[in-house]
Enzyme design. Structure first.
Site, mmCIF file in Angstrom:
data_model
loop_
_atom_site.group_PDB
_atom_site.id
_atom_site.type_symbol
_atom_site.label_atom_id
_atom_site.label_comp_id
_atom_site.label_asym_id
_atom_site.label_seq_id
_atom_site.Cartn_x
_atom_site.Cartn_y
_atom_site.Cartn_z
ATOM 1 N N ASP A 47 0.829 -1.198 0.000
ATOM 2 C CA ASP A 47 0.000 0.000 0.000
ATOM 3 C C ASP A 47 0.865 1.250 0.000
ATOM 4 O O ASP A 47 2.055 1.218 0.328
ATOM 5 C CB ASP A 47 -0.949 0.007 1.198
ATOM 6 C CG ASP A 47 -0.226 0.116 2.532
ATOM 7 O OD1 ASP A 47 0.772 -0.616 2.717
ATOM 8 O OD2 ASP A 47 -0.642 0.908 3.396
ATOM 9 N N ASP B 87 8.612 4.017 -1.016
ATOM 10 C CA ASP B 87 7.823 3.564 0.146
ATOM 11 C C ASP B 87 6.536 2.890 -0.310
ATOM 12 O O ASP B 87 5.494 3.523 -0.423
ATOM 13 C CB ASP B 87 7.521 4.760 1.041
ATOM 14 C CG ASP B 87 6.906 4.373 2.372
ATOM 15 O OD1 ASP B 87 7.005 3.198 2.749
ATOM 16 O OD2 ASP B 87 6.320 5.260 3.023
ATOM 17 N N GLU C 138 -0.197 -0.910 5.716
ATOM 18 C CA GLU C 138 0.907 -0.514 6.595
ATOM 19 C C GLU C 138 0.889 0.968 6.891
ATOM 20 O O GLU C 138 1.271 1.392 7.995
ATOM 21 C CB GLU C 138 2.241 -0.902 5.945
ATOM 22 C CG GLU C 138 3.459 -0.767 6.863
ATOM 23 C CD GLU C 138 4.104 0.616 6.861
ATOM 24 O OE1 GLU C 138 4.946 0.878 7.719
ATOM 25 O OE2 GLU C 138 3.741 1.450 5.979
#
Length: 371
Positions: A77, A99, A131
């Site tokens: 995610d 990320d 997350e």
């Protein structure tokens, strides 16, 4: 549950298309299904047993079923915000390049290469969901796995090995006071709230004030609304290993002045020693590629905070990318670092499998895990 399996080799020799596909597939927290399925398809093409689990995590398993289990836990995610996916030479731009789809794709490719090389470990790669919010994907894994070693996929820089993450304590403080004229000496809700914040901030300022930031307790007032009759504060505290959260909450309760304190999130800090087997394998692999390894700790938190206290196995975090680009409109990754990170992870998996094969995994290994 979506399942895929194939006996073929990894889908092509170039690792960039997998990363580009994942980055080009939006997967904001709560809407990761399409990206998870894309990763599962790639796992299947690479010979993994692969599926989307009940939480929505993309899972791929490869290697001998009776070998020690090494989990590579990344997240699929991203934070909100669509960025154009653009490749400019050796730079790939787009949301999630750093990320943390770059680290996740690197782990997937490293697992495939390690398995093809005959690494004697069962390698489980997970692209976890959520997350960036509540780590629902990681929480789902806790009671379903007990890995012998764990690598967290987060941007550390190709030469960096992350040993620890700070914890987080998020609070909401709500207080009410009777209506009063502004000229009245009666205390106002806003005044009570700001007094509460001042006491909290001053208290945390006493916790190891001269230590590095990782060892300090750092509060932030992230939201405030209010008037004479009612005020609400949203407070985020980054807390270090060894912080007495229960004692701190009890101290706050004594100073609440009739206000309501709600714990919105509580996640303890984690830190592995430099002698941790995962950290040592990653360090040796970085050095073996002619680079100088750097041990790091992070002021934020990750899924390492969620799973490490439960599994109590050797753990460290690693992945390509500059973490200062996280969540920014400038997020991009150097594809040379991405390829090198795959090499590092592949080497580290072999070293770690050898270590786990020589040393029985049990009380001795797990006692050294993050607390």
């Amino acid at each position: 549950m979506t399942t895929s399996r194939s006996a073929t080799a990894p889908a092509g020799p170039d690792p960039v298309p997998l990363l580009a596909e994942l980055v080009g597939t939006p997967s904001v927290s709560g809407d990761e299904t399409t990206a998870a399925r894309a990763l599962v398809r790639w796992f299947g093409s690479a010979g993994f047993t692969a599926y989307v689990d009940e939480a929505g995590n993309a899972v791929g398993e490869t290697g001998p079923a009776d070998g020690p289990v090494i989990m590579l836990l990344g997240h699929i995610d991203t934070v909100p915000g669509i960025l154009p996916v653009v490749r400019e030479g050796d730079v790939l731009r787009g949301r999630g390049t750093v990320d943390a789809k770059g680290p996740l794709a690197a782990m997937a490719w490293a697992a495939a290469r390690a398995a093809a090389a005959g690494t004697a470990a069962r390698i489980v790669v997970v692209g976890a969901v959520d997350e960036e919010r509540e780590s629902k994907g990681a929480h789902h894994l806790i009671d379903r796995y007990a890995p012998d070693a764990l690598v967290i996929g987060e941007p550390s820089g190709v030469d960096g090995v992350v040993l620890g993450y700070k914890g987080i304590l998020r609070l909401r403080y709500e207080v009410e006071r009777p209506a009063a004229h502004t000229s009245s000496p009666e205390e106002k809700a806003t005044e009570v709230a700001t007094g509460f914040w001042s006491q909290l901030r001053d208290k945390l300022a006493l916790f190891h004030p001269d230590a590095p930031f990782f060892e300090q307790a750092l509060p932030a007032l992230v939201g405030m609304t209010g008037d004479i009759e009612r005020a609400v504060l949203d407070i985020s505290c980054r807390v270090p290993p060894g912080f007495d959260t229960d004692g701190f909450l009890a101290w706050l309760a004594e100073r609440s002045r009739g206000g309501l304190i709600t714990v919105v999130e509580r996640t303890d800090a984690v830190r592995s020693p430099r002698t941790d087997p995962v950290a040592r394998a990653l360090t040796a692999a970085i050095r073996g590629r002619g680079r100088k390894p750097v041990a790091k700790v992070k002021l934020g938190s990750s899924d390492m905070n969620v799973v490490a206290p439960h599994w109590r196995c050797p753990v460290a975090a690693y992945g390509p990318g500059d973490a200062s680009l996280d969540h920014t409109d400038h997020e991009h990754i150097d594809l040379r670092d991405y390829r090198l990170a795959i090499d590092v992870l592949t080497d580290a998996l072999g070293l770690l499998a050898d270590t786990l094969g020589r040393v029985p995994v049990g009380a001795g290994e797990k006692a050294g895990a993050s607390q």
